[in-house]
Enzyme design. Structure first.
Site, PDB file in Angstrom:
ATOM      1  CB  SER A  33      -0.977  -0.051   1.199  1.00  0.00           C
ATOM      2  OG  SER A  33      -2.090   1.059   0.988  1.00  0.00           O
TER       3      SER A  33
ATOM      4  CD  GLU B 243      -5.342  -4.115  -4.722  1.00  0.00           C
ATOM      5  OE1 GLU B 243      -4.845  -3.017  -4.021  1.00  0.00           O
ATOM      6  OE2 GLU B 243      -4.759  -4.935  -4.777  1.00  0.00           O
TER       7      GLU B 243
ATOM      8  CG  HIS C 172      -5.595  -2.293  -0.629  1.00  0.00           C
ATOM      9  ND1 HIS C 172      -4.815  -1.810  -1.383  1.00  0.00           N
ATOM     10  CD2 HIS C 172      -4.992  -1.607   0.645  1.00  0.00           C
ATOM     11  CE1 HIS C 172      -4.025  -0.956  -1.092  1.00  0.00           C
ATOM     12  NE2 HIS C 172      -3.911  -0.955   0.345  1.00  0.00           N
TER      13      HIS C 172
END
Length: 319
Positions: free
Chosen positions: A149, A244, A274
């Site tokens: 991320s 995502e 994610h």
């Protein structure tokens, strides 16, 4: 694995996330941090591992070393959390699994968080930790930088910063669901909003503003590496799922690295969410993705050691 063949464990995880989403736009930072630590703790079931705290020229770091790992091979790990949440502790299970799977030491970086410490504090800490690692005698070709991320985006940004400063670059990099565009111009930001149980467009924008400030440039190339010049980077693995909000960040990042002449292994998993490899303690799909990830790391080190001469990991990618 086809689009309908997901495990019961994965289905349960998605349901759990939908019941208690991480809404950065409606939740205070202290509450977000506490909620994430509690959530991460529910996935803590690491293999046999030794955790050792260290200090990298003022940056808190922690070693994760599983029995028999090669201490001369290091994965420098940058955790996710929108630059505002996440911690070394929350990522212990995942770092231990990377160590076990790749046969390497993992150095997890406790970089400073926003909004208390805004850009470029996190990036500065990542670069400092990398340079400290070099100063201890670990050669650049024995390092892989990895992150998920925000940490995935910062992985690329750190390599750009190091390259531009003339530092030796790592042997390779791993980006899991990278947040590469804080301006959120990707088409999947809204197209996948209904499918993503972790990231919302509004929440991700809030994280970006917390990191860069109200008047910050969300397209700053060292905060949003999609806007950086990405030439001369080492081989990169980008892992992501089709469910995502940030899927297009991964797709565009891979395309831009390739256009700049770099090598990219883009590993896209149908239906996955994610940072899905993070859940490897419980989710079968995550375990398979982690095996692919650690095979890429092991292959990268072996390639630099002259043991292999191809560019693909030993483990087959998902179909």
């Amino acid at each position: 694995m086809n689009s309908y063949d997901v495990s019961p464990e994965f289905t349960d995880l998605v349901g759990r996330l939908r019941q208690a989403p991480f809404r950065a736009d409606t939740t205070s930072v202290p509450e977000l941090r506490a909620n994430f630590e509690k959530f991460a703790a529910s996935f803590y079931d690491p293999p046999a591992v030794e955790f050792v705290a260290d200090n990298a020229n003022g940056v808190d770091v922690e070693w994760a070393r599983t029995p028999g790992c090669d201490r001369s091979r290091v994965v420098l790990y940058l955790h996710g959390g929108g630059y505002s949440i996440g911690s070394i502790v929350a990522y212990r299970d995942f770092c231990a699994r990377i160590s076990a799977g790749s046969g390497s030491s993992v150095l997890s970086v406790g970089y400073r968080l926003a909004p208390e410490n805004r850009f470029p504090a996190a990036l500065d800490d990542a670069v400092t930790a990398y340079r400290w690692l070099l100063s201890t005698g670990v050669s650049a070709d024995r390092i892989v930088v990895a992150g998920d991320s925000a940490g995935g985006g910062m992985t690329v940004a750190a390599m750009v910063a190091l390259r531009d400063a003339g530092d030796a670059l790592p042997a390779g990099a791993v980006c899991i669901s990278p947040l590469a565009d804080l301006a959120h111009t990707g088409r999947t930001v809204h197209e996948k909003a209904h499918a993503d149980p972790i990231v919302t467009p509004e929440g991700s924008h809030t994280y970006g503003v917390r990191y860069l400030g109200e008047d910050g440039d969300l397209s700053n190339p060292l905060a949003s590496p999609l806007y950086a010049d990405l030439h001369s980077l080492p081989p990169v693995l980008i892992q992501c799922g089709t469910a995502e909000v940030l899927l297009d960040d991964s797709l565009r990042l891979a395309r831009k690295i390739r256009d700049a002449g770099g090598g990219v292994d883009l590993d896209v998993w149908p239906e996955m969410i994610h940072i899905f490899p993070f859940f490897a303690s419980k989710i079968p799909e995550s375990q398979r993705a982690l095996r692919y990830l650690t095979a890429f790391i092991e292959h990268t080190f072996d390639r630099h050691a002259g043991r292999v001469h191809t560019s693909a990991p030993a483990t087959a990618a998902p179909s």
